[in-house]
Design an enzyme around this catalytic site. Structure first.
Site, PDB file in Angstrom:
ATOM      1  N   CYS A 159     -32.738   9.792  -4.210  1.00 37.66           N
ATOM      2  CA  CYS A 159     -32.039  11.037  -4.539  1.00 37.66           C
ATOM      3  C   CYS A 159     -31.146  10.907  -5.773  1.00 37.66           C
ATOM      4  CB  CYS A 159     -31.244  11.538  -3.333  1.00 37.66           C
ATOM      5  SG  CYS A 159     -29.885  10.463  -2.806  1.00 37.66           S
ATOM      6  N   HIS A 162     -34.434  18.065  -5.097  1.00 33.04           N
ATOM      7  CA  HIS A 162     -33.951  16.765  -4.627  1.00 33.04           C
ATOM      8  C   HIS A 162     -35.118  15.899  -4.158  1.00 33.04           C
ATOM      9  CE1 HIS A 162     -33.777  17.575   0.007  1.00 33.04           C
ATOM     10  NE2 HIS A 162     -34.678  18.358  -0.533  1.00 33.04           N
ATOM     11  N   HIS A 188     -26.211  11.778   0.115  1.00 29.97           N
ATOM     12  CA  HIS A 188     -27.342  12.477  -0.479  1.00 29.97           C
ATOM     13  C   HIS A 188     -26.856  13.373  -1.608  1.00 29.97           C
ATOM     14  CE1 HIS A 188     -31.525  13.689  -0.519  1.00 29.97           C
ATOM     15  NE2 HIS A 188     -31.156  14.969  -0.592  1.00 29.97           N
TER      16      HIS A 188
END
Length: 354
Positions: free
Chosen positions: A268, A328, A316
């Protein structure tokens, strides 16, 4: 895929409703949102419990991935510092050699003159002019000798400090190696546990699992949109922001791989850091460092290119692309994709080009 700009009048809710409706239709095609899952037998986990367990394991793996990436980044910095210290040591040793040669030349000259410097011989002269010239030379010689000794002492002190610095950097490098190994082990264990859980499922259960994931994301996104959060989000991307979004969206469909920064796969924060690097701005490598070091902004002020940090542990990150959506790299076993910006708990929004 080009940059997605937020619409001022129709609002992001319309576009994201369309996005989420499309996802929901896909979910329905897999089995229908209205269909209730059969009740599990006593003592047997429900598919929703399995989904949450898998999600939790991947989140833990994500946090460990951040720790691994940070340790790797710090290890590189320590390695670079050790190389720099080695160069300083080499230069210091060369300086010491030069100073010793100068001192040796002066000693040899004094020996050849019978042990007295030329200035001392002149100072002993009966001629007033030669006497004054001699005393001046003595003073200059004494200053040169003092400066030479001071320079040698400073250089030797520098070399001792370099040795201490190098030792400290090596210790930090070793500590980072241990941290990396521990994080790598944890990542592999969590991913393996999640994959084992998923591999126990039948094909129909796996399809239903994906459906449950989408439903959970849709529910979270709908709740986020229902707050009216997008009514004030009208910011336009900067030129650098457009380039970052363009890079990130061009990676859609590529697989998630922990620790990866492209070009064929990303994690990510690998995706977001490389996207902004492509836009001409270097930003921290990990989501936690992105949160710590980049300027924070209010959700209502976000614009395409800004980074959305998720979960309390900042494990994240996604990139806002406009209209209530973000791009993402979700987790192992998934590909880079567009999702609702509110489909996970938002911790903060940060701006790389503040």
């Amino acid at each position: 895929m080009g940059t997605v700009e937020p619409k001022r009048r129709r609002g992001g809710a319309h576009a994201l409703t369309l996005l989420c409706t499309t996802a929901l239709l896909a979910v329905t095609a897999l089995g229908g949102v209205a269909q209730a899952a059969p009740a599990p037998e006593p003592g047997v986990k429900s598919l929703e419990q399995v989904r949450k367990e898998i999600e939790g394991l991947y989140r833990q793996a994500g946090a460990a991935t951040d720790a691994y990436n940070l340790a790797e980044s710090e290890a590189k910095a320590h390695s670079d510092r050790i190389v720099e210290i080695a160069k300083q040591v080499a230069a210091g040793q060369e300086r010491i050699g030069s100073l010793k040669n100068r001192a040796g030349a002066a000693a040899r000259a004094q020996y050849r003159s019978g042990g007295l410097p030329a200035g001392a011989r002149l100072a002993l002269s009966s001629s007033p002019v030669q006497f004054l010239d001699g005393t001046d030379r003595i003073r200059r010689g004494e200053k040169a000798a003092t400066d030479l000794l001071s320079d040698m002492n400073r250089t030797q002190n520098d070399l001792r400090q370099y040795a201490k610095d190098a030792k400290a950097e090596w210790e930090k490098l070793e500590a980072n190696r241990i941290k990396k190994e521990a994080s790598k082990k944890e990542i592999e264990e969590k991913i393996k546990a999640a994959e084992e859980l998923e591999n126990k499922l039948e094909a129909e259960e796996k399809a239903r699992l994906i459906q449950l994931e989408q439903e959970a994301q849709y529910k979270a996104q709908t709740a986020w949109l229902s707050t009216g959060v997008l009514k004030e989000v009208t910011g336009s991307a900067t030129e650098a922001g457009r380039k970052a979004v363009q890079f990130a969206t061009q990676q859609i469909g590529k697989p998630y791989l922990w620790g990866a920064t492209g070009p064929d796969s990303f994690d990510c924060s690998g995706l977001t850091s490389q996207a902004w690097r492509a836009a001409g701005r270097g930003i921290p490598r990990t989501s936690q460092e992105q949160l710590r070091l980049l300027p924070k902004i209010a959700v209502k002020d976000m614009r395409p290119g800004d980074l959305i940090i998720y979960f309390d542990d900042a494990s994240h990150v996604g990139m806002y692309v406009g209209d209530g959506a973000m791009v993402h790299a979700p987790r192992p076993g998934r590909q880079i994709t567009i999702a609702g910006a509110g489909s996970m708990p938002i911790k903060a929004v940060v701006r790389p080009d503040a």
